[in-house]
Design a protein around this motif. Structure first.
Motif, PDB file in Angstrom:
ATOM      1  N   ASN A 140      -3.630   7.884   1.777  1.00 63.48           N
ATOM      2  CA  ASN A 140      -3.606   6.863   2.826  1.00 63.48           C
ATOM      3  C   ASN A 140      -2.798   7.331   4.022  1.00 63.48           C
ATOM      4  O   ASN A 140      -1.647   7.735   3.876  1.00 63.48           O
TER       5      ASN A 140
ATOM      6  N   LYS B 230      -8.388  -1.609   7.222  1.00 66.14           N
ATOM      7  CA  LYS B 230      -8.593  -0.216   6.820  1.00 66.14           C
ATOM      8  C   LYS B 230     -10.058   0.199   6.788  1.00 66.14           C
ATOM      9  O   LYS B 230     -10.965  -0.621   6.740  1.00 66.14           O
TER      10      LYS B 230
ATOM     11  N   TYR C 137      -3.447  -5.621   5.996  1.00 61.67           N
ATOM     12  CA  TYR C 137      -4.048  -4.301   6.209  1.00 61.67           C
ATOM     13  C   TYR C 137      -5.424  -4.396   6.842  1.00 61.67           C
ATOM     14  O   TYR C 137      -6.225  -5.255   6.492  1.00 61.67           O
TER      15      TYR C 137
ATOM     16  N   ILE D 238       0.840  -1.201   0.000  1.00 60.20           N
ATOM     17  CA  ILE D 238       0.000   0.000   0.000  1.00 60.20           C
ATOM     18  C   ILE D 238       0.876   1.254   0.000  1.00 60.20           C
ATOM     19  O   ILE D 238       1.950   1.270   0.586  1.00 60.20           O
TER      20      ILE D 238
ATOM     21  N   VAL E  19      -5.244   3.225   7.355  1.00 61.70           N
ATOM     22  CA  VAL E  19      -4.802   1.844   7.161  1.00 61.70           C
ATOM     23  C   VAL E  19      -3.868   1.420   8.291  1.00 61.70           C
ATOM     24  O   VAL E  19      -2.812   2.019   8.488  1.00 61.70           O
TER      25      VAL E  19
ATOM     26  N   CYS F 194      -1.184   5.742   7.171  1.00 62.66           N
ATOM     27  CA  CYS F 194      -0.822   4.394   7.612  1.00 62.66           C
ATOM     28  C   CYS F 194      -0.375   4.391   9.068  1.00 62.66           C
ATOM     29  O   CYS F 194       0.335   5.294   9.513  1.00 62.66           O
TER      30      CYS F 194
END
Length: 201
Positions: free
Chosen positions: A57, A91, A89, A3, A100, A59
């Motif tokens: 995203n 999310k 993941y 990702i 995520v 993270c």
């Protein structure tokens, strides 16, 4: 497929240095000092209307430790019902913005362990070093009573790098430690391990 992360929260300073050494913008990496703190931050963003990005995203990187992916997912599912189950993941997306949680560990064992577990496999450790590490682990076990899988692997890993390098400053300078880590393990090896979880641009 790994990702892409526009902003990253990590457990410790070493992870931040490793990621920045691999080309991530250091200003977009925040250290939360522990797995539980990263999970708290993840839950905070999921339940909040505020966001730190308009799209992309965010993270949150944690160790799978003994829980592994399923254990972390099941624990979060109790509080948050709309989570995507997509190992490694976890999310939730709101329009063009996704939060995520990235669970790092052994992909052949439900992502149990940690980045150190994976890196340890790449080290060539002789019997003398193994003996020293074993004695330190025994001492720690007696002192604290219980060491998690990641506690043991982190001790093994950090001591191995220290003993393989012979550089005393590694004990207190995480930047110096990371330089030796990259020298001993190899940047390509570390890059490939991280790239299994997070896209390296």
């Amino acid at each position: 497929m790994a990702i892409s992360c526009d902003r990253i929260f990590v457990e410790g300073a070493t992870e931040k240095i490793i990621l920045s050494k691999l080309g991530f913008n250091e200003d977009n990496i925040e250290v939360k000092f522990g797995k539980e703190e990263v999970i708290k931050e993840f839950k905070k963003y999921l339940s909040s209307s505020m966001s730190i990005l308009k799209k992309g995203n965010v993270c949150f990187v944690i160790d799978g430790d003994e829980q592994g992916y399923k254990g972390v997912y099941d624990r979060l599912k109790k509080d948050i019902s709309v989570l995507d189950y997509s190992p490694p993941y976890i999310k939730m997306c709101k329009d063009n913005l996704c939060y995520v949680l990235v669970v790092i560990g052994n992909k052949n064992d439900d992502f149990k362990g940690c980045i150190e577990t994976i890196l340890l496999e790449k080290l060539k450790i002789d019997e003398k070093i193994n003996d020293v590490i074993h004695r330190v682990l025994e001492y720690e076990q007696q002192k604290v009573g219980h060491l998690s899988m990641c506690d043991r692997d982190k001790i093994r890993f950090y001591l191995s790098i220290f003993l393989l390098s012979g550089e005393p400053t590694l004990l207190y300078l995480s930047k110096r430690f990371t330089e030796e880590l990259f020298r001993i393990v190899g940047e390509d090896v570390i890059r490939n391990i991280i790239a299994d979880f997070i896209e390296i641009k």
